[in-house]
Design a protein around this motif. Structure first.
Motif, short mmCIF file in Angstrom:
data_model
loop_
_atom_site.label_atom_id
_atom_site.label_comp_id
_atom_site.label_asym_id
_atom_site.label_seq_id
_atom_site.Cartn_x
_atom_site.Cartn_y
_atom_site.Cartn_z
N PHE A 115 0.84 -1.20 0.00
CA PHE A 115 0.00 0.00 0.00
C PHE A 115 0.87 1.25 0.00
CE2 PHE A 115 -3.39 -2.80 1.13
CZ PHE A 115 -4.58 -2.12 0.94
N PHE A 116 0.43 2.28 -0.74
CA PHE A 116 0.91 3.62 -0.45
C PHE A 116 0.19 4.05 0.81
CE2 PHE A 116 0.05 8.27 -0.99
CZ PHE A 116 1.30 8.68 -0.55
N ILE A 164 3.65 6.03 -10.19
CA ILE A 164 3.07 4.83 -9.58
C ILE A 164 3.75 3.58 -10.12
CG2 ILE A 164 1.20 4.52 -11.28
CD1 ILE A 164 -0.62 3.91 -8.78
N THR A 165 3.83 2.57 -9.26
CA THR A 165 4.44 1.29 -9.64
C THR A 165 3.59 0.57 -10.67
OG1 THR A 165 5.52 1.03 -7.49
CG2 THR A 165 5.13 -0.96 -8.77
N ASP A 166 4.24 0.00 -11.64
CA ASP A 166 3.56 -0.76 -12.69
C ASP A 166 3.24 -2.16 -12.17
OD1 ASP A 166 2.54 -1.72 -15.02
OD2 ASP A 166 4.38 -1.62 -16.18
N HIS A 167 2.01 -2.34 -11.72
CA HIS A 167 1.58 -3.65 -11.21
C HIS A 167 0.08 -3.80 -11.48
CE1 HIS A 167 0.79 -7.07 -8.62
NE2 HIS A 167 2.10 -7.21 -8.45
N PRO A 168 -0.34 -4.92 -12.05
CA PRO A 168 -1.75 -5.08 -12.46
C PRO A 168 -2.74 -5.11 -11.30
CG PRO A 168 -0.56 -7.15 -12.69
CD PRO A 168 0.47 -6.10 -12.44
N LYS A 169 -2.27 -5.40 -10.08
CA LYS A 169 -3.20 -5.51 -8.96
C LYS A 169 -3.37 -4.22 -8.17
CE LYS A 169 -2.75 -10.49 -8.20
NZ LYS A 169 -2.46 -11.56 -7.20
N VAL A 208 7.59 18.36 -4.50
CA VAL A 208 7.06 17.22 -3.76
C VAL A 208 6.60 16.19 -4.78
CG1 VAL A 208 5.32 16.38 -2.15
CG2 VAL A 208 6.31 18.67 -1.83
N VAL A 209 7.22 15.03 -4.77
CA VAL A 209 6.87 13.96 -5.71
C VAL A 209 6.32 12.79 -4.91
CG1 VAL A 209 7.71 12.33 -7.43
CG2 VAL A 209 8.60 14.68 -7.38
N CYS A 210 5.16 12.30 -5.31
CA CYS A 210 4.56 11.16 -4.65
C CYS A 210 4.93 9.90 -5.42
CB CYS A 210 3.04 11.31 -4.57
SG CYS A 210 2.27 10.05 -3.55
N ALA A 211 5.62 8.99 -4.75
CA ALA A 211 6.01 7.71 -5.35
C ALA A 211 5.05 6.65 -4.81
CB ALA A 211 7.46 7.38 -4.99
N MET A 212 4.00 6.40 -5.56
CA MET A 212 2.91 5.53 -5.12
C MET A 212 3.32 4.07 -5.37
SD MET A 212 0.15 8.08 -6.88
CE MET A 212 -1.39 7.26 -6.47
N ASN A 213 3.79 3.45 -4.31
CA ASN A 213 4.34 2.10 -4.42
C ASN A 213 3.27 1.01 -4.47
OD1 ASN A 213 4.10 3.15 -1.57
ND2 ASN A 213 4.22 0.94 -1.17
#
Length: 253
Positions: free
Chosen positions: A55-56, A119-124, A95-100
């Motif tokens: 989760f972010f 944002i992370t490249d993930h299908p779920k 301010v950069v949001c890195a949505m993991n």
């Protein structure tokens, strides 16, 4: 909770709280301190906000909301949260949001307060705002930040009224995020954006950002001084809302 460290002259602030990185009062305290550190320390280029695990952030801690016994308690908490959100929104440096991972509700609001969202490249991974489905409105600062980040009344309508949780590619298509990257490139890419924007003669970024956000910031301050919106927070005393909050919380444990 919020853990911080300096990497390449950038403050990395990581949300860490259980499985979903829910936002508590302590999280807000530490975020306020982190923003202040970025603002006042000339050696720090900017802020990268990210999360731990899958989760972010799922948003505000629902146990906190269910713990409100009076309207005054709800007003005090949400008002403080709005003040911290405004600090983040108006931080003069990048301010950069890195949505993991999953980003919902208050987590997405923090992302929208940022200057850039990766944002992370993930299908779920799912992104969205579910407040309308559980009976909780947005506060003045939350609404203004979401509207600014989405940059469109129509996109604001669609995100808030439908309450959908969407995948990362749909989020990119709808301009809720700016870029999709592999997980192992997330923080590296975020730090690169911070450096790209701030490492110029006399740092004109700071003035450009101030001009861009000044009107929305003034609007938020005026709305916070107007107590007319407080009555909307009586939703936390309604049985149907409290039952829904309890159900949602149980699914996250």
């Amino acid at each position: 909770m919020l853990e911080t460290q300096i990497e390449d002259q950038t403050l990395i602030a990581t949300l860490v709280n259980g499985k979903t990185n829910a936002i508590t009062r302590k999280t807000l305290d530490r975020l306020k301190a982190a923003v202040e550190q970025v603002k006042t320390d000339e050696t720090i280029k900017g802020l990268v906000l990210t999360g731990s695990g899958r989760f972010f952030s799922s948003g505000f801690d629902l146990n906190t909301f269910m713990g409100f016994e009076t309207l005054d308690q709800a007003v005090k908490f949400i008002t403080y949260a709005d003040e911290v959100l405004l600090d983040l929104f108006l931080c003069p440096k990048p301010v950069v949001c890195a949505m993991n991972g999953h980003s919902a509700a208050g987590g997405l609001i923090l992302a929208m307060a940022s200057d850039y969202r990766i944002i992370t490249d993930h299908p779920k991974i799912k992104v969205g705002m579910s407040e309308i489905k559980i009976g909780v409105p947005l506060s003045p600062a939350q609404s203004a930040v979401m509207r600014f980040g989405l940059d469109s009344d129509k996109r604001f309508r669609d995100v808030m009224y439908f309450g959908e949780m969407i995948d990362v590619k749909t989020a990119l298509d709808r301009e809720m995020v700016d870029k999709i990257v592999p997980a192992d490139e997330l923080i590296k890419t975020a730090k690169a954006i911070v450096s790209l924007w701030i490492d110029t003669p006399a740092r004109p970024f700071c003035r450009l950002k101030e001009e861009l956000r000044m009107e929305t910031g003034s609007h938020i301050r005026a709305r916070l001084e107007d107590t007319g919106w407080h009555h909307a927070l009586d939703c936390f005393s309604k049985k149907e809302v409290r039952d829904t909050l309890a159900f949602v919380q149980s699914t996250m444990e």
